[in-house]
Structures are given as structure tokens and as C-alpha cells.
Design an enzyme around this catalytic site. Structure first.
Site, PDB file in Angstrom:
ATOM      1  N   SER A 133       0.830  -1.214   0.000  1.00 61.37           N
ATOM      2  CA  SER A 133       0.000   0.000   0.000  1.00 61.37           C
ATOM      3  C   SER A 133       0.861   1.259   0.000  1.00 61.37           C
ATOM      4  CB  SER A 133      -0.866  -0.015   1.267  1.00 61.37           C
ATOM      5  OG  SER A 133      -1.432   1.251   1.468  1.00 61.37           O
ATOM      6  N   TYR A 158      -1.803  -0.392  10.300  1.00 55.98           N
ATOM      7  CA  TYR A 158      -2.035  -0.953   8.959  1.00 55.98           C
ATOM      8  C   TYR A 158      -0.777  -0.790   8.099  1.00 55.98           C
ATOM      9  CZ  TYR A 158      -3.665  -1.027   4.088  1.00 55.98           C
ATOM     10  OH  TYR A 158      -3.791  -1.273   2.735  1.00 55.98           O
TER      11      TYR A 158
HETATM   12  N1  LIG Z   1      -8.708  -0.219  -1.866  1.00 58.06           N
HETATM   13  C1  LIG Z   1      -7.607   0.513  -1.798  1.00 58.06           C
HETATM   14  O1  LIG Z   1      -7.642   1.716  -2.053  1.00 58.06           O
HETATM   15  C2  LIG Z   1      -6.290  -0.126  -1.439  1.00 58.06           C
HETATM   16  C3  LIG Z   1      -5.148   0.692  -1.395  1.00 58.06           C
HETATM   17  C4  LIG Z   1      -3.922   0.120  -1.039  1.00 58.06           C
HETATM   18  C5  LIG Z   1      -3.833  -1.233  -0.774  1.00 58.06           C
HETATM   19  N2  LIG Z   1      -4.978  -2.006  -0.818  1.00 58.06           N
HETATM   20  C6  LIG Z   1      -4.849  -3.420  -0.511  1.00 58.06           C
HETATM   21  O2  LIG Z   1      -5.465  -4.164  -1.551  1.00 58.06           O
HETATM   22  C7  LIG Z   1      -6.032  -5.373  -1.000  1.00 58.06           C
HETATM   23  C8  LIG Z   1      -7.496  -5.487  -1.396  1.00 58.06           C
HETATM   24  O3  LIG Z   1      -8.200  -4.340  -0.932  1.00 58.06           O
HETATM   25  P1  LIG Z   1      -9.762  -4.124  -1.210  1.00 58.06           P
HETATM   26  O4  LIG Z   1      -9.998  -2.663  -1.203  1.00 58.06           O
HETATM   27  O5  LIG Z   1     -10.182  -4.964  -2.359  1.00 58.06           O
HETATM   28  O6  LIG Z   1     -10.355  -4.694   0.168  1.00 58.06           O
HETATM   29  P2  LIG Z   1     -11.520  -5.750   0.463  1.00 58.06           P
HETATM   30  O7  LIG Z   1     -11.761  -5.673   1.928  1.00 58.06           O
HETATM   31  O8  LIG Z   1     -12.673  -5.518  -0.456  1.00 58.06           O
HETATM   32  O9  LIG Z   1     -10.826  -7.131   0.097  1.00 58.06           O
HETATM   33  C9  LIG Z   1     -10.043  -7.869   1.012  1.00 58.06           C
HETATM   34  C10 LIG Z   1     -10.632  -9.265   1.123  1.00 58.06           C
HETATM   35  O10 LIG Z   1      -9.829 -10.023   2.032  1.00 58.06           O
HETATM   36  C11 LIG Z   1     -10.686 -10.852   2.783  1.00 58.06           C
HETATM   37  N3  LIG Z   1     -10.042 -11.218   4.045  1.00 58.06           N
HETATM   38  C12 LIG Z   1      -9.810 -10.422   5.124  1.00 58.06           C
HETATM   39  N4  LIG Z   1      -9.247 -11.132   6.108  1.00 58.06           N
HETATM   40  C13 LIG Z   1      -9.098 -12.404   5.638  1.00 58.06           C
HETATM   41  C14 LIG Z   1      -8.592 -13.602   6.195  1.00 58.06           C
HETATM   42  N5  LIG Z   1      -8.120 -13.645   7.443  1.00 58.06           N
HETATM   43  N6  LIG Z   1      -8.605 -14.730   5.429  1.00 58.06           N
HETATM   44  C15 LIG Z   1      -9.108 -14.720   4.174  1.00 58.06           C
HETATM   45  N7  LIG Z   1      -9.616 -13.596   3.595  1.00 58.06           N
HETATM   46  C16 LIG Z   1      -9.610 -12.459   4.323  1.00 58.06           C
HETATM   47  C17 LIG Z   1     -11.940 -10.023   3.010  1.00 58.06           C
HETATM   48  O11 LIG Z   1     -13.088 -10.825   3.295  1.00 58.06           O
HETATM   49  C18 LIG Z   1     -12.066  -9.266   1.671  1.00 58.06           C
HETATM   50  O12 LIG Z   1     -12.952  -9.926   0.788  1.00 58.06           O
HETATM   51  C19 LIG Z   1      -5.785  -5.316   0.505  1.00 58.06           C
HETATM   52  O13 LIG Z   1      -4.591  -6.023   0.796  1.00 58.06           O
HETATM   53  C20 LIG Z   1      -5.569  -3.828   0.753  1.00 58.06           C
HETATM   54  O14 LIG Z   1      -4.786  -3.605   1.899  1.00 58.06           O
HETATM   55  C21 LIG Z   1      -6.192  -1.476  -1.134  1.00 58.06           C
END
Ligand SMILES: NC(=O)c1ccc[n+]([C@@H]2O[C@H](COP(=O)([O-])OP(=O)(O)OC[C@H]3O[C@@H](n4cnc5c(N)ncnc54)[C@H](O)[C@@H]3O)[C@@H](O)[C@H]2O)c1
Length: 325
Positions: A133, A158
Site C-alpha cells: 500500500s 495498517y
Molecule cells: N482499496 C484501496 O484503495 C487499497 C489501497 C492500497 C492497498 N490495498 C490493498 O489491496 C487489498 C485489497 O483491498 P480491497 O480494497 O479490495 O479490500 P476488500 O476488503 O474488499 O478485500 C479484502 C478481502 O480479504 C478478505 N479477508 C480479510 N481477512 C481475511 C482472512 N483472514 N482470510 C481470508 N480472507 C480475508 C476479506 O473478506 C475481503 O474480501 C488489501 O490487501 C488492501 O490492503 C487497497
């Protein structure tokens, strides 16, 4: 064709990328525990769209409801499937909640990743795209942010877990020949965006005629990245790993066009044709002032080239929101 294992594939970015992977001819297995951080009906709907796409294309999509903290389960998945590459999205992803519950962030984002790395260590094909991130930059003063900047001053649990993930990935690359890309995503938005993220939340509040909570003076800025561009960059990274050995690298995936908070609110209001009611509130702990990506490394190595302007992206998000929500 190659089999891709993903974690967190029911979420916003995972499910969007999986649809594209299937279109490109890959088969996909994903593990997701459908964590209740936001409404699991949204995740079930995401999974249904991915499954429908697989059925339509005659490709294989397998959903395993499980937890990445379950080491035996992760080991079994790698033993029973001939996995060509892994994309690891599963994480607790909110910045502010990580301040109230840091232990869970460590358990999932670091402990869960360790299970993946340990399983890969014993696998024949060791290719990992780890999703990091822009938060790792904290309040970095070098603008725009470069992958070579020193990022050992995170300002939220985080961010600290994401930086730790990058360090563990490098350690496993060095010791066990796991090829790894760490992708630092910069605020991702578009259809299916998490409901806790500002663009989604502000759209809902504006349509309901409610006040928009604006933390700070509106001058903080984010490098917003449209979902299609993130999907494209992530798949480019995975395909690079499939065709190269002895790789460890870190890439910013952003848009390199920071937008001020006040400008973001006004763009949504213009697209919705409403007058926003703004409630000014103090800055929140853990929030950074600015994110600004230098994407030249991803451009050069991966051919990453984000194409969606912020206005266009918001128009597409709003069109999806009105139809789907
Ligand atoms: N959305 C953003 O702007 C953004 C920015 C930087 C980084 N990220 C990273 O991208 C990735 C996806 O983000 P997103 O926005 O799609 O989030 P999201 O919450 O929609 O997706 C994450 C998924 O991981 C699953 N999850 C959580 N804990 C878990 C566990 N213990 N075992 C199995 N599954 C688990 C959740 O159920 C969820 O479906 C994450 O790693 C997030 O940190 C997102």
C-alpha cells in the site's frame, strides 16, 4: 493454461482482477473468509459475478471459504493444486480501524502472509504478487513518492503491517528463491469500491442529502487510481513473474495525479448534480496529508500506463453506484 491462486478474492479489487484473469484464459482458485468488515452480501455478489464470468467462458473458478490464518488449510491448497502464481490481497484493509484493533491486523496481514510464504517455500513454482500500500510512505517528504525512498516511519498499524509484509517477502525471496513483486496501490476507486472508502461513502451521503464529514481543511490530497488501471498493473506484474526468475521488486501503482479532498468532493457533487453540505472536522489520527506516486518504475518494467482521468472514473463509479447499489 496457468492456474492462479488468490487470497481475498471476494473483495473489491480481487474480484475485479479475477474476472479479467478468467477473460485472459487463466483458471483461478481463491480463498476468502468473507470477513464482516463490510456487508458480506457485497462480497457474495462479487463472487457471483466472477463465477458467472467463469461459467460463460468455460473456465475454472473455485471459491474456498477459509482463513489465511489457517496454516493447515493454506498448506493443503498448495499441496493439492498445481499453482503457477499467487496474488495476495487478503488483509484487514482499513487505516483507522487498525488503530483500535492493531493485534488483528498483525495476525491477518503478517501472520496470514507468513502461511502463504511458508507454503510457497515448499512449492515447485514460487511466484508471488504481494499487495502492499501507499500507506507505507507515511508522511514522506520526498514528492512524488519513489520506491527507493526510505519508508521506515509508518504512521498507522495498517501501514506497519504492509511494510512488514514487504520485508518478509524479501527475506523469503533471498532465502528460498521465491520471485516476488510488492505492489504499492494508491487509493483505488471504481465500481465495487469498499463502502468504507471516501468516494463510496460521500456518494451515498450526497444522494441522501446528508452532510459530508471533511477531515482537515480539504487541502489533503490522494493519488486516486481507477480500478481498471489497477487490474491492468496487477496482471502485468503477475505475467512478468511468470516469465522471469530471480526477481524481487517493488512498484508504485498509482495515477501520479493527486486530487485534493475538496476537489474530490466537488467532482462527485458535479457528477451527481447536487450541492454538497460539508461538515468540517479535525484531521484523523493515522491519516497522511498527501499521497503522490512516481510511477516511472512500473511504466518502464511492466509497461503500466494508467489511462482513466479522475472525472471519467467518478462518472463510471456513479453510473455503477446508481445501477448496482
Ligand atoms: N482499496 C484501496 O484503495 C487499497 C489501497 C492500497 C492497498 N490495498 C490493498 O489491496 C487489498 C485489497 O483491498 P480491497 O480494497 O479490495 O479490500 P476488500 O476488503 O474488499 O478485500 C479484502 C478481502 O480479504 C478478505 N479477508 C480479510 N481477512 C481475511 C482472512 N483472514 N482470510 C481470508 N480472507 C480475508 C476479506 O473478506 C475481503 O474480501 C488489501 O490487501 C488492501 O490492503 C487497497
Amino acid at each position: 493454461m496457468s492456474l492462479i491462486f488468490t487470497t481475498g478474492g471476494a473483495g473489491f479489487i480481487g474480484s475485479s482482477t479475477e474476472e479479467k484473469l478468467l477473460t485472459l484464459g487463466y483458471d483461478v482458485i481463491t480463498i476468502d473468509n468473507l470477513d464482516s468488515y463490510y456487508d458480506i452480501k457485497l462480497k457474495e455478489a462479487n463472487l457471483k459475478k466472477v463465477q458467472d464470468k467463469a461459467d460463460k467462458l468455460g473456465r475454472k473458478f473455485t471459491f474456498i471459504r477459509g482463513d489465511i490464518r489457517d496454516k493447515d488449510l493454506i498448506t493443503k491448497i498448495y499441496q493439492e493444486n498445481d499453482i503457477d502464481a499467487t496474488i495476495a490481497w487478503a488483509a484487514l484493509a482499513g487505516v483507522r480501524p487498525s488503530i483500535t484493533d492493531p493485534q488483528s491486523y498483525v495476525d491477518v496481514n503478517i501472520g496470514g502472509l507468513m502461511n502463504i510464504l511458508e507454503a510457497l517455500r515448499n512449492s515447485a513454482k514460487r511466484k508471488l504478487v504481494f499487495i502492499s500500500s501507499s500507506s507505507v510512505y507515511g508522511n514522506n517528504k520526498n514528492i512524488p513518492f519513489k520506491e527507493s525512498d526510505i519508508v521506515d516511519r509508518p504512521i498507522s498499524p495498517y501501514a506497519a503491517t504492509k511494510k512488514s509484509g514487504e520485508l518478509l517477502c524479501h527475506t523469503y525471496h533471498h532465502l528460498f528463491d521465491i520471485d516476488v513483486h510488492c505492489l504499492r496501490y494508491f487509493t483505488v476507486y471504481g465500481p465495487r469500491q469498499r463502502p468504507d472508502l471516501a468516494i463510496n461513502k460521500f456518494t451515498r451521503l450526497m444522494l441522501e442529502g446528508e452532510k459530508i464529514p471533511m477531515f482537515g481543511d480539504g487541502e489533503t490530497a490522494r493519488d486516486y487510481t481507477y480500478i481498471d488501471d489497477i487490474v491492468d498493473g496487477t496482471i502485468r506484474s503477475m505475467e512478468y513473474l511468470l516469465s522471469h526468475d530471480k526477481v524481487y521488486d517493488i512498484f508504485n501503482l498509482g495515477s501520479d495525479h493527486p486530487i485534493k479532498l475538496i476537489e474530490m468532493i466537488q467532482t462527485i457533487a458535479d457528477v451527481l448534480k447536487v450541492e454538497p453540505k460539508i461538515e468540517r472536522l479535525p484531521m484523523q489520527a493515522g491519516d497522511v496529508d498527501l499521497t503522490y506516486s512516481d510511477i516511472s518504475h512500473a511504466k518502464e518494467v511492466l509497461g503500466y500506463d494508467p489511462k482513466t482521468s479522475f472525472k471519467e472514473g467518478i462518472e463510471r463509479f456513479v453510473a455503477w453506484y446508481k445501477q448496482d447499489e
